[in-house]
Design a protein around this motif. Structure first.
Motif, PDB file in Angstrom:
ATOM      1  N   GLU A  71       3.213  -0.337   7.795  1.00 62.06           N
ATOM      2  CA  GLU A  71       2.991   0.003   6.480  1.00 62.06           C
ATOM      3  C   GLU A  71       3.731   1.394   7.026  1.00 62.06           C
ATOM      4  O   GLU A  71       4.405   1.895   5.708  1.00 62.06           O
ATOM      5  N   ALA A  72       4.506   1.988   8.194  1.00 58.83           N
ATOM      6  CA  ALA A  72       5.199   2.484   7.991  1.00 58.83           C
ATOM      7  C   ALA A  72       7.036   2.230   7.330  1.00 58.83           C
ATOM      8  O   ALA A  72       7.833   2.917   7.073  1.00 58.83           O
ATOM      9  N   GLY A  73       6.932   0.541   7.846  1.00 55.88           N
ATOM     10  CA  GLY A  73       8.708   0.077   7.644  1.00 55.88           C
ATOM     11  C   GLY A  73       8.261  -0.070   5.715  1.00 55.88           C
ATOM     12  O   GLY A  73       9.865   0.342   5.056  1.00 55.88           O
ATOM     13  N   ARG A  74       7.096  -0.232   5.483  1.00 60.19           N
ATOM     14  CA  ARG A  74       6.896  -0.690   4.060  1.00 60.19           C
ATOM     15  C   ARG A  74       7.537   1.468   3.056  1.00 60.19           C
ATOM     16  O   ARG A  74       8.738   1.045   2.267  1.00 60.19           O
ATOM     17  N   ALA A  75       7.330   2.015   3.968  1.00 64.62           N
ATOM     18  CA  ALA A  75       6.883   3.469   3.235  1.00 64.62           C
ATOM     19  C   ALA A  75       9.027   3.839   3.431  1.00 64.62           C
ATOM     20  O   ALA A  75       9.015   4.606   2.946  1.00 64.62           O
TER      21      ALA A  75
END
Length: 174
Positions: A71-75
């Motif tokens: 999720e941090a990568g997507r953000a």
């Protein structure tokens, strides 16, 4: 741009490293080759930052991993798409990497803001060759190869500006 390409492809689906390398190479490899020496350190940096994760791929053996976006990568990827650096707007290959994943940005207004930045850049007078401070036009250049470069660049720029205006729903300036 390598990191954005990695994040972008992993946003589409989890991939083993060799498949990720193939996709990144197909996207930019003809102008900027992607070696294992640049890809795997980038993967390691992104994993260390918590932007992607590795899982053993039981189908491929213990030494093979599947990479997936966190999720941090997507953000992080979405922020890179929202606010590309100036050189990512002005450099053709870098911009095409941004463009390759721009549709992952869910807000159309944010997508269009990036396209408007590219259009503004393309509308500025530019040349590969100058007469003092003044950009030279193809018709002014006597060297046939330099003239060819300028004519090809002009045609490419014109086509891209037309496409950008079409996507943005704008008419060309009078």
């Amino acid at each position: 741009m390598l990191e954005l390409a990695i994040l972008g492809f992993l946003a589409e689906s989890p991939l083993p490293g060799h498949e990720l390398r193939r996709r990144v190479s197909h996207l930019t490899g003809y102008t900027r080759p992607v070696s294992d020496g640049s890809l795997y350190p980038a993967i390691n940096r992104l994993a260390k930052a918590g932007l992607l994760e590795r899982r053993a791929d039981p189908r491929a053996g213990a030494a093979r991993y599947v990479l997936s976006l966190t999720e941090a990568g997507r953000a992080d990827m979405l922020e890179r798409l929202r606010k590309p650096a100036e050189h990512e707007i002005t450099d053709h290959t870098r911009f095409y990497t941004v463009l390759s994943f721009l549709s992952l940005l869910p807000d159309l207004a944010e997508q269009h803001a990036v396209l408007r930045r590219r259009l503004a850049f393309l509308e500025e007078p530019a040349s590969f060759f100058y007469d003092g401070e003044r950009p030279m036009r193809a018709e002014e250049v006597t060297d046939p190869y330099r003239r060819g470069m300028l004519l090809a660049a002009r045609a490419t720029s014109r086509a891209e500006r037309t496409w950008l205006r079409e996507v943005l729903g704008e008419q060309p300036p009078a």
